[in-house]
Design a protein around this motif. Structure first.
Motif, PDB file in Angstrom:
ATOM      1  N   LEU A 148       0.828  -1.203   0.000  1.00  0.00           N
ATOM      2  CA  LEU A 148       0.000   0.000   0.000  1.00  0.00           C
ATOM      3  C   LEU A 148       0.866   1.259   0.000  1.00  0.00           C
ATOM      4  O   LEU A 148       1.855   1.346   0.724  1.00  0.00           O
ATOM      5  CB  LEU A 148      -0.914   0.018   1.228  1.00  0.00           C
ATOM      6  CG  LEU A 148      -2.033  -1.027   1.274  1.00  0.00           C
ATOM      7  CD1 LEU A 148      -2.761  -0.956   2.609  1.00  0.00           C
ATOM      8  CD2 LEU A 148      -3.018  -0.816   0.121  1.00  0.00           C
ATOM      9  N   HIS A 150       0.216   5.718  -0.247  1.00  0.00           N
ATOM     10  CA  HIS A 150      -0.708   6.845  -0.322  1.00  0.00           C
ATOM     11  C   HIS A 150      -0.060   7.914  -1.198  1.00  0.00           C
ATOM     12  O   HIS A 150       1.088   8.303  -0.972  1.00  0.00           O
ATOM     13  CB  HIS A 150      -0.997   7.405   1.071  1.00  0.00           C
ATOM     14  CG  HIS A 150      -1.582   6.390   2.006  1.00  0.00           C
ATOM     15  ND1 HIS A 150      -2.937   6.219   2.177  1.00  0.00           N
ATOM     16  CD2 HIS A 150      -0.980   5.465   2.807  1.00  0.00           C
ATOM     17  CE1 HIS A 150      -3.155   5.248   3.040  1.00  0.00           C
ATOM     18  NE2 HIS A 150      -1.985   4.773   3.443  1.00  0.00           N
ATOM     19  N   GLN A 161      -5.176   6.409  -1.458  1.00  0.00           N
ATOM     20  CA  GLN A 161      -4.523   5.113  -1.246  1.00  0.00           C
ATOM     21  C   GLN A 161      -4.577   4.246  -2.498  1.00  0.00           C
ATOM     22  O   GLN A 161      -5.597   4.165  -3.177  1.00  0.00           O
ATOM     23  CB  GLN A 161      -5.194   4.370  -0.090  1.00  0.00           C
ATOM     24  CG  GLN A 161      -4.565   2.999   0.196  1.00  0.00           C
ATOM     25  CD  GLN A 161      -5.190   2.318   1.392  1.00  0.00           C
ATOM     26  OE1 GLN A 161      -4.882   2.640   2.530  1.00  0.00           O
ATOM     27  NE2 GLN A 161      -6.085   1.381   1.144  1.00  0.00           N
ATOM     28  N   TYR A 163      -3.043   0.266  -3.991  1.00  0.00           N
ATOM     29  CA  TYR A 163      -2.201  -0.922  -3.861  1.00  0.00           C
ATOM     30  C   TYR A 163      -1.242  -0.856  -5.038  1.00  0.00           C
ATOM     31  O   TYR A 163      -1.672  -0.707  -6.188  1.00  0.00           O
ATOM     32  CB  TYR A 163      -3.022  -2.212  -3.907  1.00  0.00           C
ATOM     33  CG  TYR A 163      -2.176  -3.431  -3.600  1.00  0.00           C
ATOM     34  CD1 TYR A 163      -1.882  -3.776  -2.285  1.00  0.00           C
ATOM     35  CD2 TYR A 163      -1.630  -4.194  -4.626  1.00  0.00           C
ATOM     36  CE1 TYR A 163      -1.080  -4.872  -1.999  1.00  0.00           C
ATOM     37  CE2 TYR A 163      -0.828  -5.290  -4.345  1.00  0.00           C
ATOM     38  CZ  TYR A 163      -0.554  -5.625  -3.031  1.00  0.00           C
ATOM     39  OH  TYR A 163       0.251  -6.699  -2.751  1.00  0.00           O
ATOM     40  N   SER A 176      -7.335  -1.906  -5.213  1.00  0.00           N
ATOM     41  CA  SER A 176      -7.124  -2.828  -4.092  1.00  0.00           C
ATOM     42  C   SER A 176      -6.387  -4.052  -4.604  1.00  0.00           C
ATOM     43  O   SER A 176      -6.191  -4.223  -5.814  1.00  0.00           O
ATOM     44  CB  SER A 176      -8.463  -3.246  -3.470  1.00  0.00           C
ATOM     45  OG  SER A 176      -9.124  -4.187  -4.296  1.00  0.00           O
ATOM     46  N   GLU A 222       2.888   3.054   5.043  1.00  0.00           N
ATOM     47  CA  GLU A 222       2.199   2.962   6.333  1.00  0.00           C
ATOM     48  C   GLU A 222       3.070   3.437   7.496  1.00  0.00           C
ATOM     49  O   GLU A 222       2.565   3.909   8.507  1.00  0.00           O
ATOM     50  CB  GLU A 222       1.753   1.518   6.578  1.00  0.00           C
ATOM     51  CG  GLU A 222       0.729   1.007   5.566  1.00  0.00           C
ATOM     52  CD  GLU A 222      -0.559   1.823   5.585  1.00  0.00           C
ATOM     53  OE1 GLU A 222      -1.113   2.023   6.681  1.00  0.00           O
ATOM     54  OE2 GLU A 222      -0.996   2.272   4.511  1.00  0.00           O
TER      55      GLU A 222
END
Length: 261
Positions: A148, A150, A161, A163, A176, A222
């Motif tokens: 992930l 951003h 966000q 993937y 996703s 993250e």
């Protein structure tokens, strides 16, 4: 794919760029005559113009003119030197422009002519990336990094966000991990990867382009450990793609016995 680098469009014959002040003839408003405007011919073959040089990159252009298929030529009917016209293929409008010298006029005419008659070449690597973009994320073989990220939307200052899959200098975006195909991507050849601290003291990944024609991108993982993992992978992936002059120089600097066929 969202283009981050010029290689996606025409890797071997990049379209020209040209920028500078031109006077544009106007017939609208209270003031008729010539207005000085800042013109920018971009890699995509579109001519942008702004009120001032400082507006480039900060404000939306006053207008964008697609040059492919347009007609451009010198106009001597006005009795004014260094005047040339541009008639885009779409629409019946004529843009009447005036340069500051004969040399400047020739520079613009040559650059615009190349944008009007682009030379396109197929590139096997582009075919591969387009093929990959139609695959689910986990179907791309041997990714260099995944997870992930951003992305900062500079227009709204919001983080979006994705993937992401990194493969051979291309960063693919998915809504996703279950997506059936990529929603976009960036070609990153020539980009520099840096760690930056934004105003809110958050560590982010900055992708700086090789030319001001392209955008700077900001990403955030993250946590800081994930940021470092992505930075290392991005640098290694981009480093695989050397500019031609650097590849030749590296070859010439190798010991003689290594360069023999």
């Amino acid at each position: 794919l969202v283009v981050g680098s010029d290689i996606s469009r025409c890797p071997n014959t990049p379209w020209p760029t040209c920028r500078g002040y031109l006077h544009k003839r106007t017939h609208s408003g209270f003031v008729k005559g010539w207005r000085k405007r800042w013109f920018v011919l971009k890699h995509d073959g579109c001519l942008h113009y702004y009120r001032h040089k400082k507006d480039e990159g900060k404000c939306s252009p006053l207008e964008v003119i697609k040059l492919e298929g347009a007609e451009v030529g010198i106009d001597s009917s006005l009795g004014k030197p260094f005047v040339f016209n541009c008639v885009p293929q779409s629409g019946n409008r004529t843009f009447c422009l005036c340069a500051t010298s004969n040399q400047e006029m020739k520079r613009w005419l040559e650059a615009m002519d190349k944008a009007i008659h682009p030379v396109r070449q197929n590139h096997v690597w582009e075919d591969v990336t387009l093929h990959n973009s139609n695959l689910p994320p986990l179907a791309i073989k041997n990714p260099e990094c995944l997870g992930l990220l951003h992305q900062l939307d500079r227009n709204t200052d919001m983080w979006v966000q994705h993937y992401c899959i990194l493969k051979d200098g291309c960063l693919y975006f998915y809504a996703s991990i279950r997506s059936t195909q990529a929603s976009g991507g960036l070609y990153l050849q020539g980009y520099r990867v840096n760690e930056q601290i934004l105003s809110f003291k958050q560590s982010v990944i900055e992708l700086k382009p090789p030319s001001e024609e392209f955008k700077t991108f900001y990403f955030c993982a993250e946590n800081n450990t994930e940021n470092q993992r992505w930075i290392t992978a991005l640098k290694a992936s981009i480093k695989k793609w050397l500019p031609l002059h650097q590849a030749i120089q590296d070859f010439m600097n190798r010991p003689l016995e290594e360069t023999r066929m």
